[in-house]
Design a protein around this motif. Structure first.
Motif, PDB file in Angstrom:
ATOM      1  N   UNK A   2       0.805  -1.114  -0.334  1.00 59.17           N
ATOM      2  CA  UNK A   2       0.089   0.074   0.021  1.00 59.17           C
ATOM      3  C   UNK A   2       0.837   1.287   0.177  1.00 59.17           C
ATOM      4  N   UNK A   3       0.625   2.091  -0.901  1.00 58.78           N
ATOM      5  CA  UNK A   3       1.684   3.245  -1.401  1.00 58.78           C
ATOM      6  C   UNK A   3       0.842   4.335  -0.800  1.00 58.78           C
ATOM      7  N   UNK A   4       1.532   5.430  -0.226  1.00 56.00           N
ATOM      8  CA  UNK A   4       1.068   6.613   0.216  1.00 56.00           C
ATOM      9  C   UNK A   4       1.884   7.711  -0.468  1.00 56.00           C
ATOM     10  N   UNK A   5       1.505   8.884  -0.530  1.00 56.73           N
ATOM     11  CA  UNK A   5       2.229  10.195  -0.839  1.00 56.73           C
ATOM     12  C   UNK A   5       1.799  11.015   0.071  1.00 56.73           C
ATOM     13  N   UNK A   6       3.013  11.245   1.340  1.00 57.47           N
ATOM     14  CA  UNK A   6       2.583  12.082   2.418  1.00 57.47           C
ATOM     15  C   UNK A   6       3.791  12.860   2.831  1.00 57.47           C
ATOM     16  N   UNK A   7       3.508  13.338   3.909  1.00 55.21           N
ATOM     17  CA  UNK A   7       4.519  14.717   4.388  1.00 55.21           C
ATOM     18  C   UNK A   7       5.411  13.819   5.559  1.00 55.21           C
ATOM     19  N   UNK A   8       6.913  13.965   5.436  1.00 51.94           N
ATOM     20  CA  UNK A   8       7.539  13.659   6.318  1.00 51.94           C
ATOM     21  C   UNK A   8       8.448  14.959   7.007  1.00 51.94           C
TER      22      UNK A   8
END
Length: 117
Positions: A2-8
């Motif tokens: 499951x892939x996410x595009x998120x903030x680190x």
């Protein structure tokens, strides 16, 4: 996977700086990621072009691979024109909290009391 595009999150205390990353959803927020797609600096003015910087070609690639953006990243992508604008509904946002409702009830009772005398 499951892939996410998120903030680190990066930066020091009270001086946030975020990287926009593509990662496996099971990884920690600031942990391992597959690719850095851009940056977000909330300390800059809203009209500053360096506030949000993204490699839109790579973002489109990851969206094509099935990556799901988080709510905040989705709003950034909507502003950039990559995603279509989604209608959001939060009906509870206009409802006052418990303390405010109590204050309003007391105020209404006080306003009604002199009228009855």
């Amino acid at each position: 996977m499951s892939m996410k595009i998120r903030l680190a999150r990066g930066g020091s205390k009270k001086r946030p700086h975020y990287s926009i990353v593509a990662t496996d959803s099971r990884m920690p927020r600031d942990g391992r990621f597959l690719e850095k797609l851009g940056t977000y600096d909330p300390m800059l003015a809203k009209d500053n072009e360096n506030r949000v910087r993204m490699d839109l070609d790579r973002v489109k690639h990851w969206l094509g691979q099935g990556a799901q953006p988080t709510d905040r990243v989705a709003r950034m992508l909507e502003a950039a024109g990559v995603l279509e604008k989604k209608t959001r509904s939060n009906p509870k946002s206009a409802v006052p909290g418990k303390a405010m409702a109590d204050r309003a009830a007391k105020k209404a009772a006080r306003a009604a009391a002199p009228a009855e005398e």
